[in-house]
Design a protein around this motif. Structure first.
Motif, PDB file in Angstrom:
ATOM      1  N   ASN A  36     -13.632   2.142   8.790  1.00 11.63           N
ATOM      2  CA  ASN A  36     -14.478   1.586   7.742  1.00 11.63           C
ATOM      3  C   ASN A  36     -13.944   0.208   7.386  1.00 11.63           C
ATOM      4  OD1 ASN A  36     -15.999   3.977   7.566  1.00 11.63           O
ATOM      5  ND2 ASN A  36     -14.459   4.897   6.245  1.00 11.63           N
ATOM      6  N   PRO A  37     -14.690  -0.567   6.624  1.00 12.59           N
ATOM      7  CA  PRO A  37     -14.155  -1.862   6.174  1.00 12.59           C
ATOM      8  C   PRO A  37     -12.824  -1.659   5.431  1.00 12.59           C
ATOM      9  CG  PRO A  37     -16.483  -1.700   5.671  1.00 12.59           C
ATOM     10  CD  PRO A  37     -16.056  -0.339   6.157  1.00 12.59           C
ATOM     11  N   ILE A  38     -11.887  -2.552   5.684  1.00  7.24           N
ATOM     12  CA  ILE A  38     -10.581  -2.444   5.030  1.00  7.24           C
ATOM     13  C   ILE A  38     -10.685  -2.910   3.583  1.00  7.24           C
ATOM     14  CG2 ILE A  38      -9.243  -2.697   7.146  1.00  7.24           C
ATOM     15  CD1 ILE A  38      -8.799  -5.609   6.391  1.00  7.24           C
ATOM     16  N   GLU A  39      -9.756  -2.440   2.786  1.00 11.30           N
ATOM     17  CA  GLU A  39      -9.684  -2.865   1.386  1.00 11.30           C
ATOM     18  C   GLU A  39      -8.342  -3.563   1.203  1.00 11.30           C
ATOM     19  OE1 GLU A  39      -9.368  -1.059  -3.119  1.00 11.30           O
ATOM     20  OE2 GLU A  39      -9.855   0.283  -1.463  1.00 11.30           O
ATOM     21  N   ARG A  40      -8.400  -4.761   0.692  1.00  8.42           N
ATOM     22  CA  ARG A  40      -7.188  -5.541   0.463  1.00  8.42           C
ATOM     23  C   ARG A  40      -7.314  -6.150  -0.927  1.00  8.42           C
ATOM     24  NH1 ARG A  40      -4.826  -9.283   5.292  1.00  8.42           N
ATOM     25  NH2 ARG A  40      -2.732  -9.415   4.453  1.00  8.42           N
ATOM     26  N   ARG A  41      -6.418  -5.736  -1.841  1.00  4.65           N
ATOM     27  CA  ARG A  41      -6.521  -6.271  -3.202  1.00  4.65           C
ATOM     28  C   ARG A  41      -5.154  -6.365  -3.844  1.00  4.65           C
ATOM     29  NH1 ARG A  41      -6.970  -1.536  -6.950  1.00  4.65           N
ATOM     30  NH2 ARG A  41      -7.301   0.225  -5.580  1.00  4.65           N
ATOM     31  N   GLU A  42      -5.062  -7.314  -4.777  1.00  2.00           N
ATOM     32  CA  GLU A  42      -3.819  -7.511  -5.505  1.00  2.00           C
ATOM     33  C   GLU A  42      -3.783  -6.560  -6.701  1.00  2.00           C
ATOM     34  OE1 GLU A  42      -1.365 -11.047  -7.731  1.00  2.00           O
ATOM     35  OE2 GLU A  42      -2.655 -11.546  -6.026  1.00  2.00           O
ATOM     36  N   LEU A  43      -2.643  -5.913  -6.873  1.00  2.00           N
ATOM     37  CA  LEU A  43      -2.461  -4.992  -7.991  1.00  2.00           C
ATOM     38  C   LEU A  43      -1.923  -5.758  -9.201  1.00  2.00           C
ATOM     39  CD1 LEU A  43      -0.824  -2.038  -6.031  1.00  2.00           C
ATOM     40  CD2 LEU A  43      -3.231  -2.349  -6.629  1.00  2.00           C
ATOM     41  N   GLU A  44      -1.963  -5.116 -10.351  1.00  2.00           N
ATOM     42  CA  GLU A  44      -1.514  -5.760 -11.590  1.00  2.00           C
ATOM     43  C   GLU A  44      -0.060  -6.221 -11.521  1.00  2.00           C
ATOM     44  OE1 GLU A  44      -2.261  -3.355 -15.021  1.00  2.00           O
ATOM     45  OE2 GLU A  44      -4.376  -3.115 -14.510  1.00  2.00           O
ATOM     46  N   ASN A  45       0.780  -5.490 -10.777  1.00  2.00           N
ATOM     47  CA  ASN A  45       2.195  -5.842 -10.697  1.00  2.00           C
ATOM     48  C   ASN A  45       2.476  -6.949  -9.680  1.00  2.00           C
ATOM     49  OD1 ASN A  45       1.984  -4.593  -8.230  1.00  2.00           O
ATOM     50  ND2 ASN A  45       3.417  -2.945  -8.681  1.00  2.00           N
ATOM     51  N   GLY A  46       1.406  -7.499  -9.054  1.00  2.00           N
ATOM     52  CA  GLY A  46       1.580  -8.581  -8.092  1.00  2.00           C
ATOM     53  C   GLY A  46       1.659  -8.115  -6.651  1.00  2.00           C
ATOM     54  N   SER A  47       1.814  -6.821  -6.414  1.00  2.00           N
ATOM     55  CA  SER A  47       1.829  -6.281  -5.054  1.00  2.00           C
ATOM     56  C   SER A  47       0.426  -6.331  -4.475  1.00  2.00           C
ATOM     57  CB  SER A  47       2.301  -4.822  -5.049  1.00  2.00           C
ATOM     58  OG  SER A  47       3.603  -4.720  -5.525  1.00  2.00           O
ATOM     59  N   GLU A  48       0.345  -6.359  -3.157  1.00  2.00           N
ATOM     60  CA  GLU A  48      -0.956  -6.314  -2.501  1.00  2.00           C
ATOM     61  C   GLU A  48      -1.136  -4.955  -1.851  1.00  2.00           C
ATOM     62  OE1 GLU A  48      -3.776  -8.949   0.412  1.00  2.00           O
ATOM     63  OE2 GLU A  48      -1.652  -8.886   0.870  1.00  2.00           O
ATOM     64  N   LEU A  49      -2.268  -4.311  -2.103  1.00  2.00           N
ATOM     65  CA  LEU A  49      -2.608  -3.025  -1.519  1.00  2.00           C
ATOM     66  C   LEU A  49      -3.507  -3.266  -0.313  1.00  2.00           C
ATOM     67  CD1 LEU A  49      -2.729   0.143  -1.743  1.00  2.00           C
ATOM     68  CD2 LEU A  49      -4.906  -0.227  -2.900  1.00  2.00           C
ATOM     69  N   PHE A  50      -3.158  -2.642   0.802  1.00  2.00           N
ATOM     70  CA  PHE A  50      -3.965  -2.713   2.019  1.00  2.00           C
ATOM     71  C   PHE A  50      -4.343  -1.286   2.371  1.00  2.00           C
ATOM     72  CE2 PHE A  50      -4.748  -2.727   6.519  1.00  2.00           C
ATOM     73  CZ  PHE A  50      -5.439  -3.906   6.727  1.00  2.00           C
ATOM     74  N   ALA A  51      -5.640  -0.982   2.377  1.00  2.00           N
ATOM     75  CA  ALA A  51      -6.101   0.384   2.640  1.00  2.00           C
ATOM     76  C   ALA A  51      -7.062   0.397   3.816  1.00  2.00           C
ATOM     77  CB  ALA A  51      -6.778   0.961   1.411  1.00  2.00           C
TER      78      ALA A  51
END
Length: 125
Positions: A36-51
């Motif tokens: 599926n399309p990937i999800e890439r977003r910045e979290l509140e703590n500054g980390s980046e989530l890649f799903a």
């Protein structure tokens, strides 16, 4: 001996085994991967989530073992910059069956541009 160690470091142990022609059973599988399309977003703590998520399907008429899924992130030049293994929720699939998979990781390299999925032990798709 140095050549053998270098080959293992470069190809990984399964890659060396395959290159030498000593397959551990069939390296090819009739199973198919759909992502599926990937999800890439910045979290509140500054980390980046890649799903990443998707589905493994069995188009064959026989029950199949589902191997681990290898996720590789590559840069714009195609060089590997990050990889991890996704363990499927189900280890066998009935004929015509399907199983969903999903995985998330934090702080992947910012220069990663392309995701490639393959079954562990197979060449990258």
């Amino acid at each position: 001996m140095l050549i053998a160690v270098g080959s293992i470091v470069y190809l990984g142990a399964p890659g060396v085994v395959a290159k030498l022609g000593f397959g551990l059973g069939s390296a090819e599988t009739p199973l198919r991967l759909r992502d599926n399309p990937i999800e890439r977003r910045e979290l509140e703590n500054g980390s980046e989530l890649f799903a990443v998520s998707g589905q493994v399907t069995n188009p064959s008429d026989q029950r199949q073992r589902v191997p681990d899924i290898r996720a590789e992130l590559r840069d714009a030049q195609g060089r590997l910059v990050y990889s991890w293994t996704i363990t499927p929720q189900q280890r066998t699939l009935a004929p015509g069956g399907a199983v969903d998979f999903n995985s998330a990781t934090l702080n992947v390299p910012p220069n990663s541009k392309r995701l490639e999925l393959s079954f562990a032990g197979e060449a990258t798709r």
